[in-house]
Scaffold this active site. Structure first.
Site, PDB file in Angstrom:
ATOM      1  N   LYS A 114      73.785  12.546 -27.976  1.00 15.42           N
ATOM      2  CA  LYS A 114      74.675  11.403 -28.162  1.00 15.42           C
ATOM      3  C   LYS A 114      75.724  11.854 -29.420  1.00 15.42           C
ATOM      4  O   LYS A 114      75.405  12.993 -29.951  1.00 15.42           O
ATOM      5  CB  LYS A 114      73.833  10.519 -28.812  1.00 15.42           C
ATOM      6  CG  LYS A 114      73.051   9.750 -27.677  1.00 15.42           C
ATOM      7  CD  LYS A 114      72.394   8.426 -28.206  1.00 15.42           C
ATOM      8  CE  LYS A 114      71.588   7.694 -27.140  1.00 15.42           C
ATOM      9  NZ  LYS A 114      71.082   6.379 -27.648  1.00 15.42           N
TER      10      LYS A 114
ATOM     11  N   TYR B   4      76.177   0.721 -19.659  1.00  9.61           N
ATOM     12  CA  TYR B   4      75.735   0.064 -20.446  1.00  9.61           C
ATOM     13  C   TYR B   4      75.996  -1.494 -20.054  1.00  9.61           C
ATOM     14  O   TYR B   4      75.795  -2.416 -20.975  1.00  9.61           O
ATOM     15  CB  TYR B   4      75.917   0.157 -21.876  1.00  9.61           C
ATOM     16  CG  TYR B   4      75.505   1.378 -22.460  1.00  9.61           C
ATOM     17  CD1 TYR B   4      74.271   1.573 -22.573  1.00  9.61           C
ATOM     18  CD2 TYR B   4      76.395   2.330 -22.848  1.00  9.61           C
ATOM     19  CE1 TYR B   4      73.764   3.022 -23.230  1.00  9.61           C
ATOM     20  CE2 TYR B   4      76.002   3.602 -23.151  1.00  9.61           C
ATOM     21  CZ  TYR B   4      74.655   4.056 -23.227  1.00  9.61           C
ATOM     22  OH  TYR B   4      74.161   5.338 -23.802  1.00  9.61           O
TER      23      TYR B   4
ATOM     24  N   ASN C 221      70.280   7.994 -32.332  1.00  9.58           N
ATOM     25  CA  ASN C 221      69.015   8.588 -32.163  1.00  9.58           C
ATOM     26  C   ASN C 221      69.019   9.858 -31.346  1.00  9.58           C
ATOM     27  O   ASN C 221      68.112  10.133 -30.761  1.00  9.58           O
ATOM     28  CB  ASN C 221      67.984   7.586 -31.678  1.00  9.58           C
ATOM     29  CG  ASN C 221      68.300   7.142 -30.210  1.00  9.58           C
ATOM     30  OD1 ASN C 221      69.365   7.406 -29.783  1.00  9.58           O
ATOM     31  ND2 ASN C 221      67.519   6.387 -29.719  1.00  9.58           N
TER      32      ASN C 221
ATOM     33  N   HIS D  40      69.727  10.646 -24.967  1.00 13.90           N
ATOM     34  CA  HIS D  40      69.354   9.658 -24.213  1.00 13.90           C
ATOM     35  C   HIS D  40      68.888  10.275 -22.777  1.00 13.90           C
ATOM     36  O   HIS D  40      69.389  11.361 -22.509  1.00 13.90           O
ATOM     37  CB  HIS D  40      70.630   8.770 -23.665  1.00 13.90           C
ATOM     38  CG  HIS D  40      70.382   8.017 -22.566  1.00 13.90           C
ATOM     39  ND1 HIS D  40      70.100   6.730 -22.577  1.00 13.90           N
ATOM     40  CD2 HIS D  40      70.865   8.136 -21.278  1.00 13.90           C
ATOM     41  CE1 HIS D  40      69.844   6.345 -21.253  1.00 13.90           C
ATOM     42  NE2 HIS D  40      70.488   6.890 -20.529  1.00 13.90           N
TER      43      HIS D  40
ATOM     44  N   GLU E  74      73.424   6.470 -13.080  1.00 13.68           N
ATOM     45  CA  GLU E  74      73.948   7.048 -14.265  1.00 13.68           C
ATOM     46  C   GLU E  74      74.482   8.339 -14.004  1.00 13.68           C
ATOM     47  O   GLU E  74      75.797   8.605 -14.495  1.00 13.68           O
ATOM     48  CB  GLU E  74      72.776   7.158 -15.241  1.00 13.68           C
ATOM     49  CG  GLU E  74      72.551   5.890 -16.047  1.00 13.68           C
ATOM     50  CD  GLU E  74      71.368   6.065 -17.198  1.00 13.68           C
ATOM     51  OE1 GLU E  74      71.222   5.096 -17.898  1.00 13.68           O
ATOM     52  OE2 GLU E  74      70.762   7.056 -16.811  1.00 13.68           O
TER      53      GLU E  74
END
Length: 380
Positions: free
Chosen positions: A98, A136, A202, A205, A216
């Protein structure tokens, strides 16, 4: 069982450098005794009679290469439904490094390779709002959605397709719990425990299921296999190109080479783009055009670079000295010589000879932007 169900069949191509021709073959692998056979599709005759050969089935896949008695074959498709069913069952997942974690790409790739997972596709990119919205869509309308969209489109990132048995779970185990504080307590060696800043940033993913992975991967890499995301290659005054060669990619040394490279960069330079490519022989000849007639290894270099996936790296800098510094980092072109006189160079550590010498680097200041442009503009 019918005879055709006792063997795998692969449609392959062999690039004949001397004749400058692509020759089609069908490769058969017999499950009963591990023998192989080759059929020449051009002449409609048997090219190689059934014989014992130590074929690595785990290395077989579309767009991958296999060497049969010195002849490098590219697998272009499955030869029958039985083979397709057997090999299409390999699990794959979508992985993302990310925004906010780009500086740790070398270390994270190294961890992926150490885990045994195979990186099948890789691209550093900037996420567009349109692609992010599709990824998303299920969160649209939720309170955290605006911050999620802001984060995911804010900085460079890295997208990957990973493959391997049980890879969805294995990648999620490697990532660790979503909350980095929980990750530090429960799995301190996980990627989120090591690299996450907070629960939004974080670090990584991963798809939560095989069905999510297919969705995805289709969005990020395109259903036609052409990734719609913009490359992160930076338009600084100067740049240079590093190409991690196929043998090093196959040996899962990409992360180690990137870590070695990152530690060697001067303060005014940085890795701005990383991407995996599988070049055709014609593309490889274009890229290596300056070496034709200038080096005796030219034909072997073309065969090797086009033999399997490579990883191109764009190094951006404020100084033209970066080209020379990367040549020094790589070391002598022959890895045997590098091991004798430049033991800490990349080619000494990761290469074998003057062809399988781990990395290609731009030779001249004027060539460097052309080489970066070839991978990160022309081939996009």
């Amino acid at each position: 069982m019918a005879e055709y169900r006792k063997r795998y069949a692969f449609n392959c191509e062999y690039y004949d450098v001397a004749a400058d021709l692509i020759r089609p073959y069908t490769l058969f692998y017999y499950l009963s005794d591990g023998t192989i056979e080759m059929f020449d599709e051009r002449t409609k005759r048997c090219f190689l009679k059934r014989t014992t050969f130590p074929l690595d089935l785990d290395a077989l896949d579309i767009d991958r290469h296999v060497k049969i008695f010195g002849r490098q074959l590219k697998i272009v498709s499955y030869g029958d439904a039985f083979t397709k069913t057997a090999f299409d069952s390999v699990e794959r997942t979508y992985a993302m490094i990310k925004p906010g974690t780009f500086e740790h790409v070398p270390s994270i790739i190294s961890r992926i390779e150490e885990s045994g997972l195979v990186i099948h596709r890789l691209k550093s990119a900037r996420m567009s709002e349109e692609i992010a919205g599709r990824l998303y869509k299920e969160h649209d309308g939720k309170s955290f959605y605006p911050n999620l969209m802001k984060m995911i489109t804010s900085e460079p990132m890295c997208v990957m397709e990973l493959r391997g048995e049980g890879c969805v779970k294995r990648w999620r185990d490697l990532m660790g719990p979503t909350n980095p504080e929980t990750a530090k307590r429960e799995n301190p060696r996980s990627l989120r425990a090591l690299y996450a800043k907070n629960i939004t940033y974080n670090a990584v993913h991963g798809s939560d299921s095989s069905s999510s992975a297919e969705r995805e991967l289709g969005i990020v890499f395109g259903d036609d296999g052409k990734c719609p995301l913009r490359s992160t290659a930076s338009a600084t005054p100067f740049c240079t190109c590093v190409v991690i060669l196929p043998h090093a990619v196959k040996e899962k040394k990409v992360g180690s080479i990137l870590q070695h490279l990152d530690k060697s960069l001067p303060s005014n330079a940085f890795i701005s783009a990383v991407q995996m490519f599988t070049l055709t022989p014609e593309q490889t000849k274009e890229f290596y055009a300056v070496y034709e007639g200038a080096t005796p290894e030219y034909s072997a270099m073309v065969r090797h670079l086009s033999s399997d996936s490579c990883v191109a790296v764009c190094i951006s800098s404020e100084s033209e000295e970066i080209v020379g510094k990367m040549r020094e980092w790589a070391g002598p072109k022959d890895s045997v010589i590098a091991k004798a006189i430049r033991k800490e160079s990349a080619r000494a550590l990761f290469g074998y000879d003057s062809v399988q010498n781990a990395v290609h680097v731009s030779d001249l200041v004027e060539e460097a932007p052309v080489e970066c442009g070839y991978f990160f503009k022309l081939l996009q």
